[in-house]
Design a protein around this motif. Structure first.
Motif, PDB file in Angstrom:
ATOM      1  N   PHE A 121       0.834  -1.206   0.000  1.00  0.00           N
ATOM      2  CA  PHE A 121       0.000   0.000   0.000  1.00  0.00           C
ATOM      3  C   PHE A 121       0.868   1.254   0.000  1.00  0.00           C
ATOM      4  O   PHE A 121       0.556   2.240  -0.663  1.00  0.00           O
ATOM      5  CB  PHE A 121      -0.947   0.032   1.207  1.00  0.00           C
ATOM      6  CG  PHE A 121      -2.181  -0.814   1.044  1.00  0.00           C
ATOM      7  CD1 PHE A 121      -2.973  -0.712  -0.092  1.00  0.00           C
ATOM      8  CD2 PHE A 121      -2.558  -1.706   2.025  1.00  0.00           C
ATOM      9  CE1 PHE A 121      -4.121  -1.484  -0.244  1.00  0.00           C
ATOM     10  CE2 PHE A 121      -3.700  -2.479   1.890  1.00  0.00           C
ATOM     11  CZ  PHE A 121      -4.481  -2.369   0.748  1.00  0.00           C
ATOM     12  N   ASN A 126      -3.306  -0.350  -5.149  1.00  0.00           N
ATOM     13  CA  ASN A 126      -4.673  -0.367  -4.646  1.00  0.00           C
ATOM     14  C   ASN A 126      -5.009  -1.769  -4.125  1.00  0.00           C
ATOM     15  O   ASN A 126      -4.181  -2.684  -4.213  1.00  0.00           O
ATOM     16  CB  ASN A 126      -5.662   0.111  -5.719  1.00  0.00           C
ATOM     17  CG  ASN A 126      -5.695  -0.802  -6.936  1.00  0.00           C
ATOM     18  OD1 ASN A 126      -5.475  -2.014  -6.834  1.00  0.00           O
ATOM     19  ND2 ASN A 126      -5.969  -0.233  -8.094  1.00  0.00           N
ATOM     20  N   THR A 127      -6.204  -1.947  -3.614  1.00  0.00           N
ATOM     21  CA  THR A 127      -6.596  -3.217  -2.994  1.00  0.00           C
ATOM     22  C   THR A 127      -6.481  -4.378  -3.979  1.00  0.00           C
ATOM     23  O   THR A 127      -5.962  -5.444  -3.618  1.00  0.00           O
ATOM     24  CB  THR A 127      -8.039  -3.112  -2.449  1.00  0.00           C
ATOM     25  OG1 THR A 127      -8.103  -2.019  -1.534  1.00  0.00           O
ATOM     26  CG2 THR A 127      -8.450  -4.388  -1.746  1.00  0.00           C
ATOM     27  N   HIS A 128      -6.944  -4.192  -5.203  1.00  0.00           N
ATOM     28  CA  HIS A 128      -6.880  -5.263  -6.210  1.00  0.00           C
ATOM     29  C   HIS A 128      -5.433  -5.656  -6.493  1.00  0.00           C
ATOM     30  O   HIS A 128      -5.099  -6.849  -6.533  1.00  0.00           O
ATOM     31  CB  HIS A 128      -7.582  -4.825  -7.500  1.00  0.00           C
ATOM     32  CG  HIS A 128      -7.455  -5.833  -8.597  1.00  0.00           C
ATOM     33  ND1 HIS A 128      -8.160  -7.012  -8.599  1.00  0.00           N
ATOM     34  CD2 HIS A 128      -6.671  -5.844  -9.714  1.00  0.00           C
ATOM     35  CE1 HIS A 128      -7.823  -7.709  -9.666  1.00  0.00           C
ATOM     36  NE2 HIS A 128      -6.923  -7.020 -10.364  1.00  0.00           N
ATOM     37  N   GLU A 129      -4.563  -4.670  -6.665  1.00  0.00           N
ATOM     38  CA  GLU A 129      -3.156  -4.957  -6.961  1.00  0.00           C
ATOM     39  C   GLU A 129      -2.464  -5.669  -5.798  1.00  0.00           C
ATOM     40  O   GLU A 129      -1.660  -6.588  -6.004  1.00  0.00           O
ATOM     41  CB  GLU A 129      -2.414  -3.654  -7.300  1.00  0.00           C
ATOM     42  CG  GLU A 129      -2.873  -3.023  -8.604  1.00  0.00           C
ATOM     43  CD  GLU A 129      -2.402  -1.594  -8.784  1.00  0.00           C
ATOM     44  OE1 GLU A 129      -2.259  -1.176  -9.945  1.00  0.00           O
ATOM     45  OE2 GLU A 129      -2.183  -0.889  -7.768  1.00  0.00           O
ATOM     46  N   GLU A 138      -9.529  -9.911  -2.653  1.00  0.00           N
ATOM     47  CA  GLU A 138      -9.641  -8.516  -2.216  1.00  0.00           C
ATOM     48  C   GLU A 138     -10.314  -8.446  -0.847  1.00  0.00           C
ATOM     49  O   GLU A 138      -9.955  -7.606  -0.016  1.00  0.00           O
ATOM     50  CB  GLU A 138     -10.434  -7.696  -3.243  1.00  0.00           C
ATOM     51  CG  GLU A 138      -9.663  -7.435  -4.516  1.00  0.00           C
ATOM     52  CD  GLU A 138     -10.416  -6.546  -5.480  1.00  0.00           C
ATOM     53  OE1 GLU A 138     -10.989  -5.533  -5.033  1.00  0.00           O
ATOM     54  OE2 GLU A 138     -10.430  -6.863  -6.687  1.00  0.00           O
ATOM     55  N   ARG A 157      -6.584   3.522   6.016  1.00  0.00           N
ATOM     56  CA  ARG A 157      -5.444   2.895   5.346  1.00  0.00           C
ATOM     57  C   ARG A 157      -4.212   3.799   5.355  1.00  0.00           C
ATOM     58  O   ARG A 157      -3.098   3.352   5.641  1.00  0.00           O
ATOM     59  CB  ARG A 157      -5.842   2.577   3.903  1.00  0.00           C
ATOM     60  CG  ARG A 157      -4.754   1.994   3.070  1.00  0.00           C
ATOM     61  CD  ARG A 157      -5.226   1.801   1.643  1.00  0.00           C
ATOM     62  NE  ARG A 157      -6.526   1.148   1.639  1.00  0.00           N
ATOM     63  CZ  ARG A 157      -7.010   0.430   0.644  1.00  0.00           C
ATOM     64  NH1 ARG A 157      -6.322   0.289  -0.454  1.00  0.00           N
ATOM     65  NH2 ARG A 157      -8.172  -0.123   0.718  1.00  0.00           N
TER      66      ARG A 157
END
Length: 170
Positions: A121, A126-129, A138, A157
């Protein structure tokens, strides 16, 4: 061992620390942990504790954290600045124990997967990556992040990443 007068002198003139009774944070300094030390820690129930000690095993560390210790500082590393940071950190985050090893802070309640997630992060993913990189769903990434945020009393976050950066975890 640091005596009460030594602690007072360390904080003399430090604007960030106010010595008061009753104390908002207790500083307990001992050479080794004894049954008496554990009794003293139990007597401080409800008030964050900064423990200054010569050496501590991982098992002893877990025991003192269960007794309300919010920061552990090795006696050999004690400086006015480090003790001030420990007291301030204990006051701000009493339920997130901090362990100082030299100039590095160790947050034992962040496991390797949480650290890797926060590192990704911090790199702008991002969350998907992050999910793809860690081979997780996810939903699992969000669940892990939510546990970190809740456990360390963080807001979001960005705050979690900043917290891990500040304490040298990532």
């Amino acid at each position: 061992m640091i005596a009460a007068e030594g602690v007072r002198r360390m904080f003399d003139g430090n604007d960030g620390v106010l010595l008061q009774k009753p104390a908002a944070v207790h500083v307990v300094a001992v050479a080794t942990l004894t049954d008496q030390t554990h009794d003293d820690l139990a007597a401080c129930a409800g008030v964050p504790i900064v423990l200054v000690v010569d050496d501590l095993t991982d098992q002893e560390y877990k025991q003192v954290c269960d007794r309300g210790v919010a920061a552990v500082v090795p006696t050999a590393e004690v400086t006015k600045e480090l003790l001030g940071a420990a007291v301030t950190g204990a006051a701000r985050h009493p339920r997130s124990p901090i362990r100082y090893e030299g100039t590095r802070v160790v947050l034992p309640r962040l496991d390797a997967r949480e650290i890797r997630l926060l590192t990704l992060f911090s790199n702008g993913m991002n969350t998907h990556e992050v999910a793809v990189a860690l081979h997780l769903s996810e939903r699992m990434v969000k669940r892990i992040l939510a546990r970190v945020i809740d456990r360390h009393q963080l807001r979001n976050r960005s705050h979690a990443v900043a917290y891990a950066l500040r304490y040298g975890c990532i």
